[in-house]
Scaffold this active site. Structure first.
Site, PDB file in Angstrom:
ATOM      1  N   GLU A 145       0.962  -1.235   0.096  1.00  0.00           N
ATOM      2  CA  GLU A 145       0.065   0.055   0.118  1.00  0.00           C
ATOM      3  C   GLU A 145       0.937   1.209   0.143  1.00  0.00           C
ATOM      4  O   GLU A 145       1.627   1.390   0.842  1.00  0.00           O
ATOM      5  CB  GLU A 145      -0.986  -0.036   1.218  1.00  0.00           C
ATOM      6  N   HIS A 147       0.580   4.665   0.841  1.00  0.00           N
ATOM      7  CA  HIS A 147      -0.308   5.391   1.696  1.00  0.00           C
ATOM      8  C   HIS A 147       0.684   6.946   2.134  1.00  0.00           C
ATOM      9  O   HIS A 147       1.895   6.926   1.786  1.00  0.00           O
ATOM     10  CB  HIS A 147      -0.135   4.801   2.960  1.00  0.00           C
ATOM     11  N   ASP A 177      -3.079   4.352  -2.427  1.00  0.00           N
ATOM     12  CA  ASP A 177      -4.240   4.803  -1.690  1.00  0.00           C
ATOM     13  C   ASP A 177      -4.439   6.268  -1.828  1.00  0.00           C
ATOM     14  O   ASP A 177      -3.451   7.181  -1.981  1.00  0.00           O
ATOM     15  CB  ASP A 177      -3.632   4.578   0.114  1.00  0.00           C
ATOM     16  N   HIS A 267      -7.205   1.507  -2.954  1.00  0.00           N
ATOM     17  CA  HIS A 267      -7.848   2.193  -1.720  1.00  0.00           C
ATOM     18  C   HIS A 267      -8.351   3.543  -2.215  1.00  0.00           C
ATOM     19  O   HIS A 267      -7.707   4.617  -2.347  1.00  0.00           O
ATOM     20  CB  HIS A 267      -6.878   2.134  -0.680  1.00  0.00           C
ATOM     21  N   GLU A 303     -12.964   3.351   0.721  1.00  0.00           N
ATOM     22  CA  GLU A 303     -12.519   3.218   1.993  1.00  0.00           C
ATOM     23  C   GLU A 303     -12.703   4.553   2.653  1.00  0.00           C
ATOM     24  O   GLU A 303     -11.795   5.430   2.556  1.00  0.00           O
ATOM     25  CB  GLU A 303     -10.836   2.959   1.964  1.00  0.00           C
TER      26      GLU A 303
END
Lengths: 332, 126
Positions: A145, A147, A177, A267, A303
């Protein structure tokens, strides 16, 4: 939806953290509700959240879950696994231990039928590299991920990308993300801190520095601290806003193109909507076409992270998010 | 917003040896007990001596300081924990101001200590 090409919608049960934590819905009831509201077809689950005995998954449990998903016409998209490296105040898992810690979770993903396991930065490239043989054997892709506050070209992500080149396995990928591609800070997040009594002057400084300061996380945070201290605000208040810089960063949407062939899941982070139904802080109108037109074929999990500072209803949030995504993807 | 859910609604119970406070894990996923630190317990402004507090979770009662090495045992997110406090008896049916703080160190976010303080006015139940 023809114009979405290979991009498909879905949701993560994380979005319903408020309802789940309040014991209003069990994991099974959340899944049924996701199906009833048409918030699939992709379904993502955080192992340590939704399954009590995780990463231990009994045969019966796995069969029941797979049957439930199939009866609801939902598809397992991604199991979010965790890299719990700092297992105690004075204890850090070694690389060997962390590999074992991940292996159990990748086996859980395979057993439950998830094609992708979401991995975290805390694992480190060496641990992920050592998991490749198991991932290949079990047919579970490892999706790191990306992020906030990292970006596709930050040194941390580059260290994984270099390893990916060397290993050259289709089982190594990324999970962007969208919180790493925000255009602003979510207004309700700022409102939350104001309500908590954080002085208006530093909320304004954080907002301005977030929008204007360049450089990496450390540089942006230092600039915020420098300017916030000039207001004479208390250190404790100043530090309350650090998380804004960690949870959201502002990589431009088109930057994701660089890693698009390696994207295995997405995400779709979101917080709130403006009066026109657009995400207030994250430009879906820019992001979704980048992925669709960039050839990404896979799921995007809605999300909702408003759980961090509101008690609002997760179902309504995800419904609004799906409506927005559909509207954007329906455009030619 | 889980920070305000640390102390359970209706979570104060008078006991023969003091009182119990029902607490929830203020995080979205289960965490190893070794990453959970029990902070202050305050009743009507009186800071409780930490030595008077024990915590019951997963059916076992331990001293808060014992959590630090429980690396392999998790506090699942749906489970309550009970803080057992040795104290003079409370009056059942009366209201008390209860405050509890915990520090969480989510093990996958190196460097983060998530300090949560919650305060609620609760009726002492039997």
């Amino acid at each position: 939806m023809k114009s979405s090409r290979g991009l498909r919608l879905g949701t993560t049960l994380f979005s319903f953290t408020n309802e789940f934590h309040a014991r209003q819905y069990s994991t099974e009831q959340l899944i049924l509700k996701v199906a009833e509201l048409g918030l699939g077809p992709g379904l993502e689950i955080v192992g340590f959240q939704s399954f009590r005995d995780y990463p231990e998954i009994s045969d019966k449990f796995a069969e029941d879950l797979k049957e439930l998903l199939s009866s609801c016409k939902l598809e397992p998209s991604c199991l979010a696994i965790n890299a719990d490296i700092n297992i105690g105040k004075d204890r850090t898992l070694t690389v060997d231990e962390l590999v074992v810690y991940h292996e159990a979770q990748i086996r859980a993903a395979a057993k439950l039928g998830f094609p992708v396991a979401r991995c975290q930065f805390a694992a480190g490239p060496e641990v992920i590299r050592r998991l490749v043989p198991l991932a290949e054997r079990l047919n579970v892709k490892l999706g790191l991920e990306i992020h906030a506050p990292e970006a596709v070209d930050s040194p941390l992500v580059l260290s994984y990308r270099e390893m990916y080149v060397k290993v050259n396995s289709p089982y190594l990928g990324f999970i962007p993300d969208f919180g790493a591609s925000a255009k602003a800070l979510p207004p309700s997040f700022l409102a939350h801190f104001r309500k908590e009594g954080v002085p208006e002057k530093i909320v304004c400084v954080a907002e301005e520095v977030w929008a204007t300061a360049e450089g990496n996380f450390g540089a942006r945070l230092s600039e915020y601290h420098r300017r916030a201290r000039q207001t004479g605000a208390a250190e404790a208040d100043i530090h309350k806003l650090n998380m804004l810089f960690a949870m959201l960063s502002k990589q431009k949407p088109s930057a994701w193109i660089e890693i698009m062939p390696q994207v295995v899941h997405v995400h779709g982070k979101f917080y709130e909507f403006d009066k026109d139904g657009n995400e207030a802080a994250i430009s879906y109108a820019e992001l979704l076409p980048v992925f669709r037109d960039g050839g990404y074929k896979g799921f995007i999990s809605s999300e909702w992270e408003g759980t961090a500072f509101t008690d609002d209803n997760g179902f309504e949030a995800v419904q609004a998010h799906h409506a927005l995504c559909r509207r954007i993807l329906a455009r030619a | 917003m889980l920070q305000t859910k640390l102390i359970a609604e209706n979570g104060l119970r008078a006991t023969s040896t003091g009182f119990d406070v029902e607490v929830r894990l203020p995080w979205y996923r289960g965490l190893p007990l070794s990453t959970v630190e029990i902070g202050d317990v305050v009743l009507n402004g009186e800071a409780i001596n930490p030595a008077s507090v024990s915590i019951e979770v997963n059916g076992k009662t331990r001293l808060p300081g014992d959590l630090a090495t429980l690396y392999d045992e998790r506090w699942y997110v749906l489970d309550s924990a009970m803080l057992h406090v040795s104290h003079s008896e409370l009056k059942r049916g009366e209201q008390y101001d209860v405050a509890v703080s915990v520090n969480l160190r989510p093990p996958y976010i190196p460097g983060l200590t998530w300090a949560v303080k919650d305060a609620k006015r609760l009726t002492a139940n039997s």
